[in-house]
Motif scaffolding. Structure first.
Motif, PDB file in Angstrom:
ATOM      1  N   ARG A 139       0.834  -1.209   0.000  1.00 38.70           N
ATOM      2  CA  ARG A 139       0.000   0.000   0.000  1.00 38.70           C
ATOM      3  C   ARG A 139       0.864   1.253   0.000  1.00 38.70           C
ATOM      4  O   ARG A 139       0.602   2.213  -0.756  1.00 38.70           O
ATOM      5  CB  ARG A 139      -0.918  -0.001   1.223  1.00 38.70           C
ATOM      6  N   LEU A 140       1.896   1.265   0.822  1.00 43.11           N
ATOM      7  CA  LEU A 140       2.768   2.435   0.923  1.00 43.11           C
ATOM      8  C   LEU A 140       3.551   2.655  -0.365  1.00 43.11           C
ATOM      9  O   LEU A 140       3.755   3.802  -0.781  1.00 43.11           O
ATOM     10  CB  LEU A 140       3.708   2.274   2.117  1.00 43.11           C
ATOM     11  N   PHE A 141       3.986   1.590  -1.011  1.00 41.08           N
ATOM     12  CA  PHE A 141       4.623   1.737  -2.312  1.00 41.08           C
ATOM     13  C   PHE A 141       3.646   2.399  -3.294  1.00 41.08           C
ATOM     14  O   PHE A 141       4.041   3.225  -4.123  1.00 41.08           O
ATOM     15  CB  PHE A 141       5.054   0.375  -2.859  1.00 41.08           C
ATOM     16  N   GLY A 142       2.367   2.044  -3.189  1.00 43.38           N
ATOM     17  CA  GLY A 142       1.362   2.661  -4.047  1.00 43.38           C
ATOM     18  C   GLY A 142       1.180   4.141  -3.765  1.00 43.38           C
ATOM     19  O   GLY A 142       0.987   4.941  -4.685  1.00 43.38           O
ATOM     20  N   ARG A 146       1.907   7.082  -6.594  1.00 44.97           N
ATOM     21  CA  ARG A 146       0.987   8.150  -7.005  1.00 44.97           C
ATOM     22  C   ARG A 146       1.622   9.526  -6.821  1.00 44.97           C
ATOM     23  O   ARG A 146       1.401  10.431  -7.642  1.00 44.97           O
ATOM     24  CB  ARG A 146      -0.323   8.037  -6.215  1.00 44.97           C
ATOM     25  N   GLN A 147       2.411   9.697  -5.771  1.00 45.83           N
ATOM     26  CA  GLN A 147       3.093  10.973  -5.571  1.00 45.83           C
ATOM     27  C   GLN A 147       4.064  11.271  -6.712  1.00 45.83           C
ATOM     28  O   GLN A 147       4.266  12.426  -7.094  1.00 45.83           O
ATOM     29  CB  GLN A 147       3.842  10.959  -4.231  1.00 45.83           C
ATOM     30  N   LEU A 148       4.648  10.228  -7.274  1.00 47.96           N
ATOM     31  CA  LEU A 148       5.664  10.390  -8.311  1.00 47.96           C
ATOM     32  C   LEU A 148       5.089  10.384  -9.723  1.00 47.96           C
ATOM     33  O   LEU A 148       5.842  10.401 -10.698  1.00 47.96           O
ATOM     34  CB  LEU A 148       6.710   9.276  -8.180  1.00 47.96           C
ATOM     35  N   GLN A 149       3.779  10.382  -9.845  1.00 51.29           N
ATOM     36  CA  GLN A 149       3.153  10.227 -11.157  1.00 51.29           C
ATOM     37  C   GLN A 149       3.594  11.291 -12.156  1.00 51.29           C
ATOM     38  O   GLN A 149       3.863  10.997 -13.309  1.00 51.29           O
ATOM     39  CB  GLN A 149       1.637  10.237 -11.030  1.00 51.29           C
ATOM     40  N   GLU A 150       3.670  12.525 -11.725  1.00 55.30           N
ATOM     41  CA  GLU A 150       4.085  13.600 -12.623  1.00 55.30           C
ATOM     42  C   GLU A 150       5.235  14.402 -12.027  1.00 55.30           C
ATOM     43  O   GLU A 150       5.380  15.596 -12.282  1.00 55.30           O
ATOM     44  CB  GLU A 150       2.892  14.520 -12.917  1.00 55.30           C
ATOM     45  N   PRO A 184       5.000   1.562 -11.513  1.00 55.24           N
ATOM     46  CA  PRO A 184       5.945   2.027 -12.541  1.00 55.24           C
ATOM     47  C   PRO A 184       6.548   3.397 -12.280  1.00 55.24           C
ATOM     48  O   PRO A 184       7.701   3.644 -12.666  1.00 55.24           O
ATOM     49  CB  PRO A 184       5.100   2.015 -13.817  1.00 55.24           C
ATOM     50  N   ASN A 185       5.807   4.300 -11.651  1.00 54.00           N
ATOM     51  CA  ASN A 185       6.384   5.612 -11.350  1.00 54.00           C
ATOM     52  C   ASN A 185       7.469   5.484 -10.286  1.00 54.00           C
ATOM     53  O   ASN A 185       8.519   6.133 -10.378  1.00 54.00           O
ATOM     54  CB  ASN A 185       5.296   6.571 -10.861  1.00 54.00           C
ATOM     55  N   LEU A 186       7.213   4.662  -9.298  1.00 49.60           N
ATOM     56  CA  LEU A 186       8.214   4.401  -8.271  1.00 49.60           C
ATOM     57  C   LEU A 186       9.431   3.714  -8.881  1.00 49.60           C
ATOM     58  O   LEU A 186      10.573   4.033  -8.540  1.00 49.60           O
ATOM     59  CB  LEU A 186       7.601   3.542  -7.168  1.00 49.60           C
TER      60      LEU A 186
END
Length: 231
Positions: A139-142, A146-150, A184-186
């Motif tokens: 969950r935390l990786f998710g 999301r924070q790293l999406q853009e 993928p963003n992570l």
């Protein structure tokens, strides 16, 4: 000069990475955790929670006596604010970086540490604990994905102590039961930081602490995992 009391754990590696990135003059003081060196009175005077990392800054910004700081997040914040290195210039970005530093300290690190412990270090398999903490790390990786999406880095366009704090807890993802392909963003962020020269120097010869089942002696287990209030 800064004395860095260090062992090659994810939390210790945060400070080693910060020093490599910034080039701050420092002296590494190794602390052998399985030998109980973190329980010695001279270390407890610096780090009363008997954990690494800790620092002693012999040239603090106020010009006074040497100052000791323990807790990896507090040390990163102390050094960043003192030097301005890996610390965003804009106030809003500073708060963004601070939020994610606290997020790592309160969530990612403790949950990943528990997942790693029950998956690799526990003397017996506890299915509920393994499932509980592995799912929470996922969950935390998710959240981070999301924070790293853009964003190029966690707090925005600048590499900061937020990235330094989180990266060492993503490194052992396989031992934590995680696949970076799920985030993928992570994964993109992780590969970018892994390629940095300072990261390469920091992690040269460092093994994943959760990659295989640990083979601790009973004495080492008592030191590492058996401490109580009066220890």
């Amino acid at each position: 000069m800064i004395d860095l009391y260090y062992a090659a754990t994810p939390n210790g590696l945060k400070l080693k990475l910060y020093m490599e990135e910034t080039g701050l003059e420092h002296r590494v003081v190794p602390v052998r955790l399985s030998a109980g060196e973190q329980l010695k009175p001279e270390f407890l005077a610096i780090s009363p929670n008997n954990k690494i990392p800790a620092i002693v800054d012999h040239a603090p910004g106020d010009g006074g006596e040497p100052i000791s700081v323990f807790e990896s997040g507090a040390i990163l914040l102390y050094l960043a604010r003192k030097t301005g290195l890996l610390w965003p210039r804009q106030e809003r970005a500073q708060w963004e970086s601070t939020q994610w530093l606290f997020w790592q300290m309160a969530g990612l690190g403790p949950m990943a540490g528990q997942a790693g412990h029950f998956r690799a270090h526990a003397p017996e398999a506890v299915a509920y604990a393994i499932d509980r903490y592995t799912r929470e790390v996922h969950r935390l990786f998710g959240v981070l994905d999301r924070q790293l999406q853009e964003r190029e880095f966690i707090a925005g366009a600048e590499y900061s102590i937020a990235d330094i704090a989180c990266y060492p807890w993503i490194v052992p993802h396989a031992g934590l039961g995680q696949r970076l392909a799920d985030t993928p963003n992570l994964q993109r962020w992780f590969e970018r930081i892994r390629a940095r020269p300072a990261t390469q120097r920091t992690y040269a010869g460092i093994d994943d602490p959760y990659a295989k089942t640990a083979n601790f002696s009973e004495a080492e287990r008592r030191v590492l995992f058996g401490q109580g209030a009066k220890s």
